[in-house]
Design a protein around this motif. Sequence first.
Motif, short mmCIF file in Angstrom:
data_model
loop_
_atom_site.label_atom_id
_atom_site.label_comp_id
_atom_site.label_asym_id
_atom_site.label_seq_id
_atom_site.Cartn_x
_atom_site.Cartn_y
_atom_site.Cartn_z
N ALA A 184 -4.24 4.21 -1.43
CA ALA A 184 -3.57 3.90 -0.19
C ALA A 184 -4.46 4.40 0.88
N ILE A 185 -5.49 3.57 1.13
CA ILE A 185 -6.22 3.55 2.30
C ILE A 185 -6.45 1.96 2.84
N GLY A 186 -7.23 1.97 4.00
CA GLY A 186 -7.57 0.53 4.55
C GLY A 186 -6.40 -0.23 4.92
N ASN A 187 -6.53 -1.54 4.45
CA ASN A 187 -5.55 -2.34 5.15
C ASN A 187 -4.48 -2.62 4.24
N GLY A 188 -4.44 -2.00 2.97
CA GLY A 188 -3.59 -2.05 1.84
C GLY A 188 -3.73 -3.39 0.87
N GLU A 189 -5.08 -3.78 0.69
CA GLU A 189 -5.27 -5.09 0.11
C GLU A 189 -5.45 -4.73 -1.40
N GLN A 190 -5.48 -3.28 -1.96
CA GLN A 190 -5.20 -2.97 -3.30
C GLN A 190 -3.99 -3.42 -3.86
N ALA A 191 -2.75 -3.16 -2.97
CA ALA A 191 -1.55 -3.53 -3.33
C ALA A 191 -1.45 -4.88 -3.64
N LEU A 192 -2.09 -5.64 -2.81
CA LEU A 192 -2.15 -7.09 -2.78
C LEU A 192 -2.81 -7.71 -3.98
N ASN A 193 -3.88 -7.04 -4.29
CA ASN A 193 -4.61 -7.43 -5.43
C ASN A 193 -3.85 -7.23 -6.63
N ALA A 194 -3.03 -6.35 -6.93
CA ALA A 194 -2.26 -6.08 -8.13
C ALA A 194 -0.98 -6.80 -8.14
N GLU A 195 -0.42 -7.19 -6.80
CA GLU A 195 0.86 -7.90 -6.84
C GLU A 195 1.09 -9.05 -7.66
N PRO A 196 0.35 -10.00 -7.69
CA PRO A 196 0.40 -11.27 -8.38
C PRO A 196 0.45 -10.93 -10.06
N ILE A 197 -0.27 -10.12 -10.40
CA ILE A 197 -0.66 -9.69 -11.76
C ILE A 197 0.81 -9.13 -12.43
N VAL A 198 1.31 -8.11 -11.51
CA VAL A 198 2.62 -7.53 -11.86
C VAL A 198 3.56 -8.53 -11.84
N ARG A 199 3.69 -9.16 -10.97
CA ARG A 199 4.90 -10.27 -10.80
C ARG A 199 4.81 -11.25 -11.86
N ALA A 200 3.68 -11.57 -12.48
CA ALA A 200 3.63 -12.53 -13.62
C ALA A 200 3.75 -11.75 -14.98
N GLY A 201 3.89 -10.55 -15.09
CA GLY A 201 4.29 -9.58 -16.13
C GLY A 201 3.20 -9.19 -16.79
N GLY A 202 1.77 -8.97 -16.24
CA GLY A 202 0.88 -8.48 -16.68
C GLY A 202 0.34 -7.32 -16.13
N GLY A 203 1.39 -6.48 -15.78
CA GLY A 203 1.14 -4.85 -15.47
C GLY A 203 2.18 -4.42 -14.80
N LEU A 204 1.99 -3.22 -14.62
CA LEU A 204 2.55 -2.08 -13.87
C LEU A 204 2.24 -1.87 -12.63
N ALA A 205 3.06 -1.42 -11.45
CA ALA A 205 2.45 -0.62 -10.51
C ALA A 205 3.24 0.55 -9.71
N VAL A 206 2.66 1.49 -9.28
CA VAL A 206 3.04 2.59 -8.94
C VAL A 206 2.22 3.07 -7.63
N ASP A 207 2.91 3.55 -6.45
CA ASP A 207 2.22 4.02 -5.39
C ASP A 207 1.51 5.39 -5.70
N ASN A 208 0.43 5.41 -5.02
CA ASN A 208 -0.46 6.54 -5.35
C ASN A 208 0.37 7.88 -5.00
N ALA A 209 1.21 7.88 -3.96
CA ALA A 209 2.01 8.91 -3.77
C ALA A 209 3.21 9.48 -4.80
N ASP A 210 3.53 8.41 -5.67
CA ASP A 210 4.34 8.54 -6.64
C ASP A 210 3.98 8.65 -8.16
N ILE A 211 2.63 8.54 -8.27
CA ILE A 211 1.89 8.62 -9.54
C ILE A 211 2.15 10.18 -10.16
#
Length: 386
Positions: A285-312
């Motif tokens: 959860a730093i910088g311009n938020g690019e790490q969330a954007l990296n994971a988004e298409p993988i999660v959307r395609a069903g290849g993973g889960l995602a959770v915010d750093n504050a919520d892990i």
Amino acid sequence: MRVALAGGGTAGHIEPALSLADALRRIDPGTEILCLGTERGLETRLVPMRGYELGMIPAVPLPRKLTPKLLTVPGKLAGALGAAGELLDRIQADVLVGFGGYVATPGYLAARRRNIPIVVHKANPLPGLANRLGARMTPHVYTGHPHTQIRNGRFVGIPLREQITSLDRLAMGDKARTYFGLRHDLPTLLIFGGSQGAQRLNETAFAAAPHFRRHGVQVLHVVGPKNAEEPQDLTEDGIPYVAVPYVDRMDMAYAAADMAMCRSGAMSCAELTAVGLPGAFVPLAIGNGEQALNAEPIVRAGGGLAVDNADISVDWITHELLPVLTDTDRVVAMSEAAARMGRRDADDELAREVMAIARGDKPTPDVPVSDDIGDEVFHDNGKDSR
């Protein structure tokens, strides 16, 4: 063929450059390669370790956005541009490939002055100023993310090590688990937080150890070298929890696992999808938020889960992650979805593009630098460092 690679500072810039270098040498073993770098980056260790020459230039940090801070850049840039130019002249470079980072801007400008063809590769979905500048000097721009918004961008994926792209996870699974002292008959979670580890992931995972055991899940946890004093073996009741400071065979770690819990840097996302390993992504959860954007298409395609750093949390692991990891059919489906998102041939594809550009098979038209960068940057505040 003589190729200069400009990508320093972080592993996210250096590893794709070195994977491209490996691919170039596989295609033509006689290719001469010079990596541009600075004394402050990981390239001082990674480049020589891989057997390539490293040429040093002064570091010139650029702000991510067009701000008044750019006015301080020209003076600093002059020395770096001169050093980069001398290195390009020494090897008589046929092409320069930039991956971003501190060394890219001097490399791009020095190559442009010498009419050396420029190739830009951007791994993340949000290009920084260095690669946006480079993209205004050349039509040869390649991206590691399908939705990167950059001038002339074409998606090829991220060049990865052959050790990763040639991995057959299923065939290597039992051997890899033996390698790490894991059992062959239990669901396996790989946890890692990048080259230095991730304290938030480490603390949460250690706290969740009793829940992993209760669900019959074994863990391979790469805590990071700076956290080497943390617990090394939490194995109880015959269910392994192996914690190690560092792994130099990530291919074996991927082969041992059924799922990974990790950050979502561009390299991690590219490697997991290339080998078909589902990820539970915790974007930094730093910088311009690019790490969330990296994971988004993988999660959307069903290849993973995602959770915010504050919520892990232990609760999230218990109620969200473990029910997935212990459901064999769902893990198989997620593995297949992740693999469909992967690009195993980006290194070879980019290498062949670079070689064609260097030969002149893909002519480079004159692409002017945009005025919004400022004449001061391009002209070194009136000084010519050629």
